[in-house]
Design a protein around this motif. Sequence first.
Motif, PDB file in Angstrom:
ATOM      1  N   VAL A 160       5.984  19.942  -4.924  1.00 39.40           N
ATOM      2  CA  VAL A 160       6.440  18.898  -3.998  1.00 39.40           C
ATOM      3  C   VAL A 160       7.816  19.256  -3.429  1.00 39.40           C
ATOM      4  CG1 VAL A 160       7.166  16.484  -3.823  1.00 39.40           C
ATOM      5  CG2 VAL A 160       5.077  17.064  -5.081  1.00 39.40           C
ATOM      6  N   ILE A 161       8.726  19.670  -4.307  1.00 35.96           N
ATOM      7  CA  ILE A 161      10.074  20.054  -3.854  1.00 35.96           C
ATOM      8  C   ILE A 161      10.001  21.267  -2.938  1.00 35.96           C
ATOM      9  CG2 ILE A 161      12.376  20.804  -4.585  1.00 35.96           C
ATOM     10  CD1 ILE A 161      11.735  19.410  -7.323  1.00 35.96           C
ATOM     11  N   TYR A 162       9.163  22.224  -3.316  1.00 32.20           N
ATOM     12  CA  TYR A 162       9.009  23.454  -2.522  1.00 32.20           C
ATOM     13  C   TYR A 162       8.536  23.136  -1.107  1.00 32.20           C
ATOM     14  CZ  TYR A 162       6.668  27.699  -0.835  1.00 32.20           C
ATOM     15  OH  TYR A 162       6.250  28.751  -0.063  1.00 32.20           O
ATOM     16  N   ARG A 163       7.521  22.278  -0.992  1.00 36.89           N
ATOM     17  CA  ARG A 163       7.010  21.936   0.337  1.00 36.89           C
ATOM     18  C   ARG A 163       8.066  21.215   1.164  1.00 36.89           C
ATOM     19  NH1 ARG A 163       2.112  21.042  -2.656  1.00 36.89           N
ATOM     20  NH2 ARG A 163       2.608  18.827  -2.926  1.00 36.89           N
ATOM     21  N   LYS A 164       8.830  20.352   0.512  1.00 36.06           N
ATOM     22  CA  LYS A 164       9.906  19.649   1.209  1.00 36.06           C
ATOM     23  C   LYS A 164      10.960  20.638   1.692  1.00 36.06           C
ATOM     24  CE  LYS A 164      13.438  16.076   0.555  1.00 36.06           C
ATOM     25  NZ  LYS A 164      14.063  15.113  -0.407  1.00 36.06           N
ATOM     26  N   ALA A 165      11.342  21.576   0.826  1.00 34.76           N
ATOM     27  CA  ALA A 165      12.362  22.561   1.176  1.00 34.76           C
ATOM     28  C   ALA A 165      11.916  23.442   2.340  1.00 34.76           C
ATOM     29  CB  ALA A 165      12.692  23.423  -0.044  1.00 34.76           C
ATOM     30  N   ILE A 166      10.664  23.895   2.290  1.00 36.59           N
ATOM     31  CA  ILE A 166      10.146  24.748   3.363  1.00 36.59           C
ATOM     32  C   ILE A 166      10.057  23.954   4.668  1.00 36.59           C
ATOM     33  CG2 ILE A 166       8.147  26.060   4.173  1.00 36.59           C
ATOM     34  CD1 ILE A 166       9.779  27.485   1.997  1.00 36.59           C
ATOM     35  N   GLY A 167       9.646  22.700   4.575  1.00 37.07           N
ATOM     36  CA  GLY A 167       9.584  21.860   5.767  1.00 37.07           C
ATOM     37  C   GLY A 167      10.942  21.713   6.421  1.00 37.07           C
ATOM     38  N   GLU A 168      11.954  21.453   5.617  1.00 31.92           N
ATOM     39  CA  GLU A 168      13.313  21.332   6.149  1.00 31.92           C
ATOM     40  C   GLU A 168      13.806  22.667   6.703  1.00 31.92           C
ATOM     41  OE1 GLU A 168      15.715  19.810   3.006  1.00 31.92           O
ATOM     42  OE2 GLU A 168      14.763  17.822   3.017  1.00 31.92           O
ATOM     43  N   LEU A 169      13.434  23.746   6.044  1.00 33.28           N
ATOM     44  CA  LEU A 169      13.859  25.082   6.477  1.00 33.28           C
ATOM     45  C   LEU A 169      13.336  25.395   7.886  1.00 33.28           C
ATOM     46  CD1 LEU A 169      15.302  27.704   5.578  1.00 33.28           C
ATOM     47  CD2 LEU A 169      13.106  28.454   4.610  1.00 33.28           C
ATOM     48  N   PHE A 170      12.085  25.011   8.148  1.00 35.03           N
ATOM     49  CA  PHE A 170      11.488  25.318   9.448  1.00 35.03           C
ATOM     50  C   PHE A 170      11.947  24.367  10.554  1.00 35.03           C
ATOM     51  CE2 PHE A 170       8.586  27.980   6.996  1.00 35.03           C
ATOM     52  CZ  PHE A 170       8.472  29.080   7.838  1.00 35.03           C
ATOM     53  N   GLU A 171      12.793  23.428  10.190  1.00 30.86           N
ATOM     54  CA  GLU A 171      13.430  22.601  11.214  1.00 30.86           C
ATOM     55  C   GLU A 171      14.700  23.267  11.751  1.00 30.86           C
ATOM     56  OE1 GLU A 171      14.112  18.866   9.328  1.00 30.86           O
ATOM     57  OE2 GLU A 171      11.993  18.261   9.369  1.00 30.86           O
ATOM     58  N   THR A 172      15.117  24.365  11.095  1.00 32.19           N
ATOM     59  CA  THR A 172      16.288  25.108  11.545  1.00 32.19           C
ATOM     60  C   THR A 172      15.867  26.208  12.520  1.00 32.19           C
ATOM     61  OG1 THR A 172      16.184  26.680   9.695  1.00 32.19           O
ATOM     62  CG2 THR A 172      17.415  24.650   9.341  1.00 32.19           C
ATOM     63  N   THR A 173      16.847  26.885  13.100  1.00 36.31           N
ATOM     64  CA  THR A 173      16.536  27.864  14.151  1.00 36.31           C
ATOM     65  C   THR A 173      16.972  29.292  13.839  1.00 36.31           C
ATOM     66  OG1 THR A 173      18.614  27.295  15.271  1.00 36.31           O
ATOM     67  CG2 THR A 173      16.621  26.115  15.971  1.00 36.31           C
ATOM     68  N   ASP A 174      17.677  29.485  12.716  1.00 34.81           N
ATOM     69  CA  ASP A 174      18.140  30.828  12.355  1.00 34.81           C
ATOM     70  C   ASP A 174      16.982  31.576  11.688  1.00 34.81           C
ATOM     71  OD1 ASP A 174      19.268  33.103  11.215  1.00 34.81           O
ATOM     72  OD2 ASP A 174      21.137  32.109  10.662  1.00 34.81           O
ATOM     73  N   VAL A 175      16.323  32.436  12.456  1.00 32.28           N
ATOM     74  CA  VAL A 175      15.095  33.102  11.977  1.00 32.28           C
ATOM     75  C   VAL A 175      15.363  33.969  10.753  1.00 32.28           C
ATOM     76  CG1 VAL A 175      13.252  34.700  12.580  1.00 32.28           C
ATOM     77  CG2 VAL A 175      14.073  33.062  14.276  1.00 32.28           C
ATOM     78  N   ILE A 176      16.461  34.725  10.756  1.00 30.86           N
ATOM     79  CA  ILE A 176      16.781  35.596   9.624  1.00 30.86           C
ATOM     80  C   ILE A 176      17.001  34.768   8.362  1.00 30.86           C
ATOM     81  CG2 ILE A 176      18.393  37.297   8.699  1.00 30.86           C
ATOM     82  CD1 ILE A 176      16.661  38.323  10.999  1.00 30.86           C
ATOM     83  N   ASN A 177      17.722  33.671   8.512  1.00 30.88           N
ATOM     84  CA  ASN A 177      17.973  32.801   7.358  1.00 30.88           C
ATOM     85  C   ASN A 177      16.673  32.170   6.862  1.00 30.88           C
ATOM     86  OD1 ASN A 177      19.979  31.382   5.583  1.00 30.88           O
ATOM     87  ND2 ASN A 177      19.029  29.600   6.547  1.00 30.88           N
ATOM     88  N   ILE A 178      15.794  31.805   7.778  1.00 28.00           N
ATOM     89  CA  ILE A 178      14.500  31.241   7.384  1.00 28.00           C
ATOM     90  C   ILE A 178      13.725  32.237   6.526  1.00 28.00           C
ATOM     91  CG2 ILE A 178      12.221  30.562   8.254  1.00 28.00           C
ATOM     92  CD1 ILE A 178      13.678  29.289  10.663  1.00 28.00           C
TER      93      ILE A 178
END
Length: 210
Positions: A160-178
């Motif tokens: 559950v935490i992992y899916r939340k974290a990945i969801g928030e991550l893909f709301e950002t725009t820094d591709v390398i950081n993603i």
Amino acid sequence: MAQWMSWIKSNDKEIIAILNDLASKAEESAKLLVELFVNFDKLNEIHSQIEKIEKEADKLTHSVFEELNKTFITPLDREDISRIASKTDDIIDYIDGIVGRIIGFKIKSPPPHMLEIAKEIHNSTKEINLMITRLNKVKADKSLIEHCRAINEQEHRVDVIYRKAIGELFETTDVINIIKMKDTYEALEHASDRCLDVADSIEDIVLKYT
């Protein structure tokens, strides 16, 4: 004949003792992972400690296989022992890999949700350590299944935490950081999966022997 049976018994104890040591190493490395996310300025120091544990765990895992190869009668099925040893060692390998990624990716501050996941992994390794210390009494210890189920619940919370974290991550725009963060989150999730693998193996053993 008595001497022969005594030799078998001592080897049984040796295999369980090595598994105990390996489980302790897993718990120790998971505890250090939590400490890392709490005290991020100690990254290099903690990394050195985890690397040391990882090397010690590899030796313990090899020792399990060596004991299995020279022991005619084992305390549990060889496949079960091998799987527990391998998957417990995998937990430590993943933890070492997580810290290696953080250093290699030059991550400067604790990423969101990683401490939460690390705490769940630590809780799972504590359960594993407890269960392995009681494996020699497995034939009379169905209560171990409760601890297996606890790890299952912890692994679910990690998902559950992992899916939340990945969801928030893909709301950002820094591709390398993603890419960096996604890889690190996945390694954390895999470490949790390996905890569940150990729990499943122990549950299979309990059901087989009780």
